[in-house]
Design a protein around this motif. Structure first.
Motif, mmCIF file in Angstrom:
data_model
loop_
_atom_site.group_PDB
_atom_site.id
_atom_site.type_symbol
_atom_site.label_atom_id
_atom_site.label_comp_id
_atom_site.label_asym_id
_atom_site.label_seq_id
_atom_site.Cartn_x
_atom_site.Cartn_y
_atom_site.Cartn_z
ATOM 1 N N ALA A 276 -49.137 23.164 -28.664
ATOM 2 C CA ALA A 276 -50.020 24.613 -28.769
ATOM 3 C C ALA A 276 -49.204 25.429 -27.662
ATOM 4 O O ALA A 276 -48.919 26.791 -28.230
ATOM 5 C CB ALA A 276 -51.284 24.591 -28.251
ATOM 6 N N ALA A 277 -49.128 25.274 -26.653
ATOM 7 C CA ALA A 277 -48.741 26.108 -25.636
ATOM 8 C C ALA A 277 -47.047 26.590 -25.986
ATOM 9 O O ALA A 277 -46.664 27.706 -25.771
ATOM 10 C CB ALA A 277 -48.550 25.514 -24.349
ATOM 11 N N PRO A 278 -46.155 25.582 -26.159
ATOM 12 C CA PRO A 278 -44.800 26.123 -26.390
ATOM 13 C C PRO A 278 -44.916 26.767 -27.606
ATOM 14 O O PRO A 278 -44.028 27.791 -28.126
ATOM 15 C CB PRO A 278 -44.123 24.659 -26.342
ATOM 16 C CG PRO A 278 -44.977 23.565 -26.485
ATOM 17 C CD PRO A 278 -46.385 24.270 -25.764
ATOM 18 N N TRP A 279 -45.663 26.464 -28.814
ATOM 19 C CA TRP A 279 -45.900 27.060 -30.171
ATOM 20 C C TRP A 279 -46.058 28.459 -29.852
ATOM 21 O O TRP A 279 -45.635 29.372 -30.631
ATOM 22 C CB TRP A 279 -46.701 26.342 -30.999
ATOM 23 C CG TRP A 279 -46.594 26.720 -32.495
ATOM 24 C CD1 TRP A 279 -47.230 27.683 -33.194
ATOM 25 C CD2 TRP A 279 -45.564 26.511 -33.497
ATOM 26 N NE1 TRP A 279 -46.722 27.938 -34.400
ATOM 27 C CE2 TRP A 279 -45.637 27.181 -34.590
ATOM 28 C CE3 TRP A 279 -44.419 25.602 -33.386
ATOM 29 C CZ2 TRP A 279 -44.842 26.962 -35.678
ATOM 30 C CZ3 TRP A 279 -43.585 25.315 -34.186
ATOM 31 C CH2 TRP A 279 -43.690 26.201 -35.552
ATOM 32 N N GLN A 280 -46.921 28.757 -29.069
ATOM 33 C CA GLN A 280 -47.334 30.371 -28.822
ATOM 34 C C GLN A 280 -46.178 31.060 -28.080
ATOM 35 O O GLN A 280 -46.005 32.001 -28.515
ATOM 36 C CB GLN A 280 -48.609 30.089 -27.944
ATOM 37 C CG GLN A 280 -49.095 31.688 -27.303
ATOM 38 C CD GLN A 280 -49.988 32.208 -28.299
ATOM 39 O OE1 GLN A 280 -50.361 31.680 -29.373
ATOM 40 N NE2 GLN A 280 -50.207 33.352 -28.048
ATOM 41 N N ALA A 281 -45.613 30.345 -27.089
ATOM 42 C CA ALA A 281 -44.369 31.027 -26.593
ATOM 43 C C ALA A 281 -43.277 31.274 -27.549
ATOM 44 O O ALA A 281 -42.556 32.249 -27.506
ATOM 45 C CB ALA A 281 -43.985 30.104 -25.294
ATOM 46 N N TYR A 282 -43.041 30.488 -28.299
ATOM 47 C CA TYR A 282 -42.099 30.476 -29.635
ATOM 48 C C TYR A 282 -42.305 31.461 -30.515
ATOM 49 O O TYR A 282 -41.732 32.560 -30.742
ATOM 50 C CB TYR A 282 -41.904 29.330 -30.155
ATOM 51 C CG TYR A 282 -41.010 29.091 -31.583
ATOM 52 C CD1 TYR A 282 -40.049 29.800 -31.752
ATOM 53 C CD2 TYR A 282 -41.545 28.104 -32.336
ATOM 54 C CE1 TYR A 282 -39.469 29.986 -33.246
ATOM 55 C CE2 TYR A 282 -41.014 28.204 -33.911
ATOM 56 C CZ TYR A 282 -39.930 28.906 -33.833
ATOM 57 O OH TYR A 282 -39.188 28.622 -35.273
#
Length: 227
Positions: free
Chosen positions: A18-24
């Protein structure tokens, strides 16, 4: 905005990262494409590097053909190679040509370290593992761009100069490719780890590969911001 439906495995992987996906998918580079504030120099720098990336990405999808167990898997992987080589890369060629950058300069461009790290990570996942490992590493790029394209197509500023990019990834042809890819991933995983993905012993490893590739996508956007 609700995430597009690209299959069960993607939904689970996306949630697990979730967190890296949001950042991406919400990176400043992406938002600059949406509202048109991304400097042209940064966009062209990204396109050159992304062309080199797609050369290796196409090789990774070609590797998926050799890792396939069924004709359907082979067809899906081959269709993705075709889409990358004959369609997606053409966007880069056309846009860069308009800026005075010929295709031979794209093909021979020096890879940035961020590009090298990502592409070789994906290829290593495929060479050292099976199709499930390779697909976990490939999925963030294919399906992430589909999600980004869908959102930007709905939210874009009318005067953004990056409309062609948005239309490429938000358009029906690419969205069909994403849905087909998601279905192929679900079938391939069910064949290798069973239908209950999250309960399979291999799932944490596959999730880690997807998450790592997503983090590398964030690094690729960061690279695009700094020509």
């Amino acid at each position: 905005m609700t995430a597009p439906d690209y299959g069960r495995a993607f939904a689970l992987w996306r949630q697990g990262a979730a967190a890296p996906w949001q950042a991406y998918t919400r990176h400043a580079f992406v938002e600059g494409l949406k509202d048109g504030t991304l400097p042209r120099e940064s966009f062209l720098h990204y396109l050159v590097q992304d062309y080199v990336f797609l050369v290796h990405f196409s090789r990774a999808w070609a590797l998926a053909v050799t890792k396939s167990r069924t004709l359907d898997e082979m067809k899906a992987a081959a269709a993705t190679v075709n889409a990358l080589v004959n369609h997606e890369m053409q966007l880069h060629v056309t846009t860069c040509a308009e800026a005075g950058i010929p295709e031979d300069a794209l093909f021979t461009a020096t890879e940035r370290p961020e590009n090298l790290a990502y592409t070789r990570y994906v290829l290593d996942a495929g060479h050292s593992g099976d199709l499930a490992d390779l697909l976990a590493a490939l999925a963030p790029c294919v399906l992430g761009y589909g999600e980004i394209g869908t959102r930007l197509a709905a939210e874009r500023a009318p005067d953004t100069p990056y409309g062609d990019w948005i239309e490429t990834y938000g358009g029906a042809e690419y969205q069909d490719l994403c849905r087909d890819t998601g279905a192929m991933i679900d079938a391939a995983l069910a064949r290798r780890i069973g239908p209950e993905f999250a309960a399979a012993p291999r799932w944490p490893e596959l999730q880690a590969q997807f998450t790592r590739a997503t983090v590398l996508e964030v690094g690729f956007w960061d690279m695009g911001m700094t020509p």
